[in-house]
Design a protein around this motif. Structure first.
Motif, PDB file in Angstrom:
ATOM      1  N   ARG A  60       0.700   5.780  -0.411  1.00 61.10           N
ATOM      2  CA  ARG A  60      -0.033   7.032  -0.639  1.00 61.10           C
ATOM      3  C   ARG A  60       0.838   7.855  -1.575  1.00 61.10           C
ATOM      4  O   ARG A  60       1.974   8.194  -1.246  1.00 61.10           O
ATOM      5  N   TRP A 110      -7.418   3.489   6.902  1.00 61.13           N
ATOM      6  CA  TRP A 110      -7.597   2.163   6.298  1.00 61.13           C
ATOM      7  C   TRP A 110      -7.330   1.025   7.278  1.00 61.13           C
ATOM      8  O   TRP A 110      -6.932  -0.071   6.859  1.00 61.13           O
ATOM      9  N   ALA A 133      -1.628   2.771   8.526  1.00 59.44           N
ATOM     10  CA  ALA A 133      -3.024   2.467   8.187  1.00 59.44           C
ATOM     11  C   ALA A 133      -3.974   3.426   8.892  1.00 59.44           C
ATOM     12  O   ALA A 133      -5.007   3.823   8.335  1.00 59.44           O
ATOM     13  N   ARG A 192      -8.670  -2.295   6.449  1.00 62.00           N
ATOM     14  CA  ARG A 192      -8.196  -2.964   5.227  1.00 62.00           C
ATOM     15  C   ARG A 192      -6.776  -3.499   5.321  1.00 62.00           C
ATOM     16  O   ARG A 192      -6.485  -4.573   4.799  1.00 62.00           O
ATOM     17  N   ARG A 239      -1.672  -1.199  -3.518  1.00 58.37           N
ATOM     18  CA  ARG A 239      -2.888  -0.403  -3.342  1.00 58.37           C
ATOM     19  C   ARG A 239      -2.448   1.043  -3.237  1.00 58.37           C
ATOM     20  O   ARG A 239      -1.444   1.344  -2.598  1.00 58.37           O
ATOM     21  N   LEU A 274      -3.518   5.229  -2.518  1.00 59.01           N
ATOM     22  CA  LEU A 274      -4.328   6.421  -2.312  1.00 59.01           C
ATOM     23  C   LEU A 274      -3.575   7.536  -3.020  1.00 59.01           C
ATOM     24  O   LEU A 274      -2.344   7.628  -2.885  1.00 59.01           O
ATOM     25  N   THR A 311       0.861  -1.190   0.000  1.00 60.50           N
ATOM     26  CA  THR A 311       0.000   0.000   0.000  1.00 60.50           C
ATOM     27  C   THR A 311       0.893   1.234   0.000  1.00 60.50           C
ATOM     28  O   THR A 311       1.875   1.289   0.750  1.00 60.50           O
ATOM     29  N   ASP A 313      -7.897  10.895  -3.563  1.00 63.51           N
ATOM     30  CA  ASP A 313      -8.300  10.273  -2.295  1.00 63.51           C
ATOM     31  C   ASP A 313      -7.893  11.149  -1.121  1.00 63.51           C
ATOM     32  O   ASP A 313      -8.393  10.987  -0.001  1.00 63.51           O
TER      33      ASP A 313
END
Ligand code: ARG
Length: 416
Positions: free
Chosen positions: A113, A367, A362, A370, A138, A140, A111, A191
């Motif tokens: 950002r 998140w 997170a 998730r 993933r 954002l 993940t 996001d």
């Protein structure tokens, strides 16, 4: 009758519970439909499950980097600052971005950002990854970062007035304009909203840390973003700009180089995340002169590098909320994990550094339902290392196993 999705059992001798900050083991993690369905202490593998046996390895949740720029890095440019500025365009960025996303995923970062990209490339990249068309973490995304005229987001600062870069710009001045600019980013798929509260290093304004927005402008950006349900990340090196951003109500301050005692106190009181990119300095000082980076920018780096690390230590000691943020893109993607050792060198325990890149990151992203832990209900994003990262956190520079959403991305741990 719809057949039940197959169950995968990921078995390891050790695992890191990032929520409680404890190392435990052995464990069998059950995965179904891309999510973790059970975390069973012990070694029992249920009949019918497909076994992924990681042996003596340590299992962690997939890592999170809250500050990257996946559209470029020093390995993808022409090798020269001015050549890059004058010849590369948004299509070059879009072509290379999937490769950089894959390098990031391979490094165990499941993940990220992405806090700034040209031309909404980050939106397309995020969407293609989410649709399963290309491999990557993933994401954002912040889309085009906001900044004042002549500031850190204004790409033509320092260039001849005859030179104009086309394409969407985040340059916006005044409370009405910044509100409109936030709405535009949201409309295009952001996001999270990113803005430049202060001057920066790798840009051509004279200062490195002076505020570049008024308090009223920062207040308006945060108010507008929050109304649309988007968190806000503020780039800020200078002590005053950091405090203005915190006062405005940002969710995280990026860089934080010159944060002072009052800024630390304000962040603590409000629960603002402080994201220090403390690996960056090594790479910039070693490599950027060779790329023809203007000497004034390198001189600015020399002003922030060490003091940022000293202030990182103070933030750790003050018990601030901190998330793992590298600014990868300034240095090569896939090297994200190099920051772990720096964080331990400058005051974190290995467990704190790992939590900053998992459960705490997170939280900043909103998140925790998730990612960020090995916990039933969360995505089956897992990494494993053969050596103990709590003894030597630098082993996270080369993870041995990466799974995202229940699918193995890569593994150096042979099937047993
Ligand atoms: N993108 C940041 C800037 O240009 C990078 C700062 C890197 N330096 C550091 N010591 N963290 O301002």
């Amino acid at each position: 009758v719809v057949p039940a999705a197959p169950v995968t059992a990921v078995k390891a001798a050790h695992w890191i519970d990032t929520e409680s900050g404890r190392e435990r083991g052995p464990v069998v993690v059950l995965v179904q439909g891309g999510r973790i369905t059970a975390v069973n202490e012990g070694t029992d593998v249920p009949a019918g499950a497909k076994l992924v046996d990681l042996g003596d390895a340590t299992l962690l949740p997939g890592l999170i980097d809250v500050h990257v720029h996946l559209t470029s890095d020093p390995t993808t440019g022409t090798g020269n600052y001015y050549q890059d500025a004058l010849t590369l365009d948004v299509i070059d960025d879009a072509v290379i971005a999937p490769t950089l996303a894959k390098r990031t995923l391979d490094a165990g970062f499941t993940t990220v950002r992405n806090v700034g990209a040209p031309g909404y490339v980050d939106v397309s990249l995020r969407n293609a990854i989410d649709r399963g068309l290309i491999p990557g973490p993933r994401m954002l995304v912040a889309t085009v970062p906001l900044g004042s005229t002549g500031g850190h987001a204004d790409d033509t600062t320092g260039f001849s007035p005859d030179i104009r870069f086309e394409g969407p710009t985040g340059v916006a001045d005044g409370v009405d304009a910044v509100r409109a600019r936030v709405r535009e980013d949201v409309k295009r798929g952001a996001d999270v909203i990113k803005f430049m509260a202060s001057a920066g290093v790798l840009s051509n304004e004279a200062s490195v840390g002076a505020p570049q927005y008024t308090q009223a402008e920062m207040d308006a950006i945060v108010d507008e973003a929050h109304r649309w349900g988007k968190k806000v990340a503020a780039h800020a090196h200078g002590a005053e700009a950091i405090k203005m951003a915190i006062r405005a109500g940002v969710d995280s301050v990026e860089h934080c180089s010159f944060i002072d005692a009052e800024g630390l106190k304000m962040a603590k009181a409000r629960g603002t995340y402080l994201d220090f990119d403390i690996y960056n300095d090594d790479y910039i000082l070693a490599e950027y002169a060779k790329l023809g980076t203007p000497p004034a920018q390198i001189a600015k780096e020399k002003l922030v590098g060490r003091v940022q690390r000293e202030n990182f230590r103070k933030a750790v000691e003050a018990g601030e909320k901190m998330a793992f943020a590298t600014d990868a893109g300034v240095y090569p993607h896939g090297w994200n994990g190099k920051q772990f050792a720096k964080m331990v060198q400058w005051g974190m325990t290995p467990m704190q550094a790992i939590q900053s890149a998992t459960w705490n990151a997170a939280d900043l992203l909103g998140w925790r339902d998730r990612v960020g832990a090995i916990k039933p209900g969360l995505y089956a994003d897992l990494v494993a290392v053969k050596a103990d990262p709590l003894k030597d956190v630098s082993v996270l520079e080369h993870v041995d196993f990466v799974m995202k959403g229940g699918v193995v991305d890569r593994s150096d741990i042979g099937e047993r």
